[in-house]
Design an enzyme around this catalytic site. Structure first.
Site, PDB file in Angstrom:
ATOM      1  N   HIS A  61      22.069  13.282 -10.482  1.00 34.08           N
ATOM      2  CA  HIS A  61      20.967  13.279  -9.501  1.00 34.08           C
ATOM      3  C   HIS A  61      20.565  11.843  -9.164  1.00 34.08           C
ATOM      4  O   HIS A  61      19.708  11.245  -9.817  1.00 34.08           O
ATOM      5  CB  HIS A  61      19.773  14.062 -10.071  1.00 34.08           C
ATOM      6  CG  HIS A  61      18.698  14.346  -9.059  1.00 34.08           C
ATOM      7  ND1 HIS A  61      17.939  15.494  -9.090  1.00 34.08           N
ATOM      8  CD2 HIS A  61      18.257  13.646  -7.996  1.00 34.08           C
ATOM      9  CE1 HIS A  61      17.063  15.472  -8.084  1.00 34.08           C
ATOM     10  NE2 HIS A  61      17.241  14.348  -7.410  1.00 34.08           N
ATOM     11  N   HIS A  63      19.807   9.045  -5.795  1.00 38.09           N
ATOM     12  CA  HIS A  63      19.626   8.798  -4.362  1.00 38.09           C
ATOM     13  C   HIS A  63      20.161   7.399  -4.056  1.00 38.09           C
ATOM     14  O   HIS A  63      19.570   6.406  -4.479  1.00 38.09           O
ATOM     15  CB  HIS A  63      18.147   8.921  -3.984  1.00 38.09           C
ATOM     16  CG  HIS A  63      17.600  10.298  -4.217  1.00 38.09           C
ATOM     17  ND1 HIS A  63      17.710  11.311  -3.289  1.00 38.09           N
ATOM     18  CD2 HIS A  63      16.979  10.849  -5.293  1.00 38.09           C
ATOM     19  CE1 HIS A  63      17.157  12.418  -3.771  1.00 38.09           C
ATOM     20  NE2 HIS A  63      16.712  12.163  -4.998  1.00 38.09           N
ATOM     21  N   ARG A  65      20.773   6.250  -0.886  1.00 36.30           N
ATOM     22  CA  ARG A  65      20.087   5.790   0.347  1.00 36.30           C
ATOM     23  C   ARG A  65      21.008   5.340   1.475  1.00 36.30           C
ATOM     24  O   ARG A  65      20.520   5.003   2.550  1.00 36.30           O
ATOM     25  CB  ARG A  65      19.107   4.654   0.051  1.00 36.30           C
ATOM     26  CG  ARG A  65      18.102   4.938  -1.047  1.00 36.30           C
ATOM     27  CD  ARG A  65      17.253   6.145  -0.753  1.00 36.30           C
ATOM     28  NE  ARG A  65      16.120   6.266  -1.656  1.00 36.30           N
ATOM     29  CZ  ARG A  65      15.455   7.396  -1.862  1.00 36.30           C
ATOM     30  NH1 ARG A  65      15.816   8.506  -1.237  1.00 36.30           N
ATOM     31  NH2 ARG A  65      14.429   7.439  -2.675  1.00 36.30           N
ATOM     32  N   HIS A 180      15.589  22.003  -5.709  1.00 34.68           N
ATOM     33  CA  HIS A 180      14.340  21.225  -5.848  1.00 34.68           C
ATOM     34  C   HIS A 180      13.211  22.248  -5.754  1.00 34.68           C
ATOM     35  O   HIS A 180      12.907  22.748  -4.668  1.00 34.68           O
ATOM     36  CB  HIS A 180      14.290  20.187  -4.717  1.00 34.68           C
ATOM     37  CG  HIS A 180      12.981  19.491  -4.549  1.00 34.68           C
ATOM     38  ND1 HIS A 180      12.820  18.155  -4.783  1.00 34.68           N
ATOM     39  CD2 HIS A 180      11.764  19.944  -4.143  1.00 34.68           C
ATOM     40  CE1 HIS A 180      11.566  17.800  -4.526  1.00 34.68           C
ATOM     41  NE2 HIS A 180      10.902  18.878  -4.140  1.00 34.68           N
ATOM     42  N   HIS A 233      15.188  18.361 -11.918  1.00 35.63           N
ATOM     43  CA  HIS A 233      13.967  17.749 -12.472  1.00 35.63           C
ATOM     44  C   HIS A 233      12.858  18.727 -12.867  1.00 35.63           C
ATOM     45  O   HIS A 233      11.757  18.666 -12.321  1.00 35.63           O
ATOM     46  CB  HIS A 233      13.408  16.665 -11.544  1.00 35.63           C
ATOM     47  CG  HIS A 233      13.399  16.966 -10.057  1.00 35.63           C
ATOM     48  ND1 HIS A 233      12.888  18.118  -9.527  1.00 35.63           N
ATOM     49  CD2 HIS A 233      13.843  16.242  -8.994  1.00 35.63           C
ATOM     50  CE1 HIS A 233      13.007  18.086  -8.207  1.00 35.63           C
ATOM     51  NE2 HIS A 233      13.590  16.963  -7.865  1.00 35.63           N
ATOM     52  N   ASP A 306      17.275  11.198 -11.308  1.00 37.47           N
ATOM     53  CA  ASP A 306      16.577  11.276 -10.022  1.00 37.47           C
ATOM     54  C   ASP A 306      16.245   9.861  -9.533  1.00 37.47           C
ATOM     55  O   ASP A 306      15.159   9.607  -8.980  1.00 37.47           O
ATOM     56  CB  ASP A 306      15.319  12.150 -10.112  1.00 37.47           C
ATOM     57  CG  ASP A 306      14.697  12.409  -8.756  1.00 37.47           C
ATOM     58  OD1 ASP A 306      15.335  12.128  -7.723  1.00 37.47           O
ATOM     59  OD2 ASP A 306      13.545  12.894  -8.725  1.00 37.47           O
ATOM     60  N   HIS A 310      12.930   2.725  -3.643  1.00 41.52           N
ATOM     61  CA  HIS A 310      12.213   2.474  -2.386  1.00 41.52           C
ATOM     62  C   HIS A 310      11.990   0.978  -2.262  1.00 41.52           C
ATOM     63  O   HIS A 310      12.026   0.244  -3.254  1.00 41.52           O
ATOM     64  CB  HIS A 310      10.868   3.207  -2.377  1.00 41.52           C
ATOM     65  CG  HIS A 310      11.004   4.691  -2.306  1.00 41.52           C
ATOM     66  ND1 HIS A 310      11.474   5.346  -1.192  1.00 41.52           N
ATOM     67  CD2 HIS A 310      10.772   5.654  -3.235  1.00 41.52           C
ATOM     68  CE1 HIS A 310      11.504   6.643  -1.421  1.00 41.52           C
ATOM     69  NE2 HIS A 310      11.103   6.873  -2.660  1.00 41.52           N
ATOM     70  N   PHE A 324       7.288   8.869  -2.636  1.00 41.26           N
ATOM     71  CA  PHE A 324       7.548   9.394  -3.980  1.00 41.26           C
ATOM     72  C   PHE A 324       8.880   8.857  -4.507  1.00 41.26           C
ATOM     73  O   PHE A 324       9.873   8.860  -3.779  1.00 41.26           O
ATOM     74  CB  PHE A 324       7.659  10.924  -3.936  1.00 41.26           C
ATOM     75  CG  PHE A 324       6.363  11.642  -3.677  1.00 41.26           C
ATOM     76  CD1 PHE A 324       5.535  11.996  -4.727  1.00 41.26           C
ATOM     77  CD2 PHE A 324       5.982  11.977  -2.373  1.00 41.26           C
ATOM     78  CE1 PHE A 324       4.346  12.693  -4.491  1.00 41.26           C
ATOM     79  CE2 PHE A 324       4.801  12.662  -2.129  1.00 41.26           C
ATOM     80  CZ  PHE A 324       3.979  13.023  -3.190  1.00 41.26           C
TER      81      PHE A 324
HETATM   82  N1  LIG Z   1      11.936  12.367  -6.633  1.00 44.86           N
HETATM   83  C1  LIG Z   1      11.282  11.746  -5.690  1.00 44.86           C
HETATM   84  O1  LIG Z   1      10.087  11.475  -5.875  1.00 44.86           O
HETATM   85  N2  LIG Z   1      11.874  11.420  -4.528  1.00 44.86           N
HETATM   86  C2  LIG Z   1      13.207  11.681  -4.123  1.00 44.86           C
HETATM   87  C3  LIG Z   1      13.422  13.090  -3.685  1.00 44.86           C
HETATM   88  C4  LIG Z   1      13.478  14.120  -4.780  1.00 44.86           C
HETATM   89  O2  LIG Z   1      14.276  14.011  -5.729  1.00 44.86           O
HETATM   90  O3  LIG Z   1      12.760  15.106  -4.705  1.00 44.86           O
HETATM   91  C5  LIG Z   1      13.577  10.713  -3.017  1.00 44.86           C
HETATM   92  O4  LIG Z   1      14.576  10.924  -2.322  1.00 44.86           O
HETATM   93  O5  LIG Z   1      12.875   9.704  -2.881  1.00 44.86           O
HETATM   94 ZN   LIG Z   2      13.898  16.502  -5.904  1.00 46.60          ZN
END
Ligand SMILES: NC(=O)N[C@@H](CC(=O)O)C(=O)O
Ligand SMILES: [Zn+2]
Length: 432
Positions: A61, A63, A65, A180, A233, A306, A310, A324
């Protein structure tokens, strides 16, 4: 013939139930031998006395980007962060711009990762077109292009009927749906866990029931269709309990927990630091204990980060406006060693199950084990080394970690992908 000899380390391989001191010979990117004593001169060597030698960690898991949000993270920076954290394979979520909801994008990510990546990248395709929750994305063609699972992560799949269809389609390719779990009418507008802390801090809350309701729905759908679902998560005591019961009843369900959900409570939000803002939110002590129990008794199969980078300007905003997400690739192993191994929640073999073998199984990858003939994806760590987390020294472009300044045990020394050392001591010495 490229060779590498790893000597004297504690080899941890749950698949073969191996936990002991062995030498490992790597040749041509594969594991050639695992024996008590391999005598070979003139071969590059890693002396692994007092270190743990594990199958390369797998994070299902992440991201990354890219494409679309390269100011937050790129495939290059994200995979470098993964290598630094001991991960040899990561699966990346499709909530990019454009959304990974067709074969060409699945291909794009893999080509880019092969060119620029430090570790292996396996794309997760979207369940619905554009993550809109209305129409199924073309799963078959994404599978053919290399997708390993499907998820609308970031968003819940609100329509139960679409979720049922997704489960049925995915099962035709033996692929898993990653859910999710969030009931949006309850969670909408919320910034943190709903409870005493959100009242004290005067912030709108996200009730634990938002997760519980969706976990219950997905269990009902998995039971009804007989298809596999993986809960992303999980963060609540109620969610863990539902999964535990469903597993007992034979429902095809698996689940993951993140390091931040097993090591922090909503008290961390007290200073209004937006690096604690994450979805699902940090919960109560009772929830953290339930997650730990779930990890211990096997209810929770996987530890996944996860990793959600950012840009610092986005996270600098006031709590309400900041996005988030928490970065996790470089803190996962130290958090696991500190909170799970040193507190005897998990044995070293169980930890490797959750960070390598189980994610490989769930995604149908031929990885997650150290056996002769296997691709040489190997992570070597010093479980005793103590290090302070410094957010300014992360390889990720993201700086959004609530663990800044914490001293944690467990340091990744080498990350080896297909027999090639992609992270080594030089990184540490150079402070690179
Ligand atoms: N976990 C998060 O707070 N954010 C994740 C999205 C997600 O996993 O739900 C994201 O893509 O920023
Ligand atoms: Zn998620």
């Amino acid at each position: 013939m490229k060779k590498l000899l790893i000597t004297g380390g504690r080899v941890l391989d749950p698949k073969s139930n191996r936990d002991g001191i062995f030498d490992i010979l790597v040749e041509e990117g594969k594991i050639k031998a695992i024996e008590e004593n391999i005598a070979l001169e003139d071969v590059p060597r890693i002396e692994a006395q007092a270190l743990w030698v594990m199958p390369g960690l797998i994070d299902m898991h992440v991201h990354l980007r890219e494409p679309g949000f390269e100011h937050k993270e790129t495939i290059k920076s994200g995979t470098k962060s993964a290598a630094a954290g001991g991960f040899t394979t990561i699966a990346c979520m499709p909530n990019t711009q454009p959304v990974v909801d067709q074969a060409s994008l699945v291909e794009y990510i893999q080509i880019k990762a092969q060119r620029e990546g430090f570790v292996k990248v396996r794309p997760i395709g979207a369940i619905s077109k554009g993550l809109q929750g209305e129409e199924l994305a073309p799963m078959g063609e994404m599978m053919d292009a290399g997708a390993v699972a499907f998820s609308d992560d970031g968003n819940p799949v609100v329509s139960s009927s679409l979720m049922k269809k997704a489960l049925e389609y995915a099962s035709m390719w033996k692929a898993v749906i990653i859910s999710h779990c969030e009931e949006p009418s309850l969670s909408k507008g919320g910034l943190m866990n709903e409870g005493e802390m959100s009242t004290i801090l005067g912030m709108q809350g996200i009730p634990s029931a938002a997760e519980e309701i969706m976990v219950a729905r997905d269990i009902a759908l998995a039971r009804y269709t007989g298809c596999r679902v993986h809960i992303a998560h999980v963060s609540t005591a109620a969610g863990v309990e539902l999964i535990r019961r469903a597993k007992r009843q034979g429902v095809a369900i698996t689940a993951e927990a993140t390091p931040h959900h097993f090591s922090l409570t909503d008290r961390a939000v007290e200073g209004y630091d937006a690096d604690t803002k994450v979805n699902p939110p940090l919960r109560t002590q009772e929830d953290v204990e339930a997650v730990l129990k779930g990890l211990q008794d096997g209810t929770i199969d996987v530890i996944a980060t996860d990793h959600a980078p950012h840009h610092r300007d986005e996270k600098k905003q006031e709590y309400k406006l900041a996005p988030f997400g928490i970065v996790g690739l470089e803190t996962a192993l130290p958090l696991a060693i500190t909170h799970l191994i040193r507190k005897n929640i998990l044995s070293p073999l169980q930890l490797v199950e959750k960070m390598s073998l189980h994610p490989a199984r769930i995604l149908n990858l031929s990885a997650g084990t150290l056996q002769v003939g296997q691709e040489a994806d190997i992570t070597i760590i010093d479980p005793q080394a103590e290090k302070k987390i410094d957010k300014n020294q992360l390889y990720s472009q993201g700086r959004n970690t609530p663990f800044h300044g914490q001293s944690l045990y467990g340091q990744v020394l080498y990350t080896i992908v297909d027999g090639i050392v992609v992270k080594n001591l030089e990184w540490i010495e150079k402070g690179e």
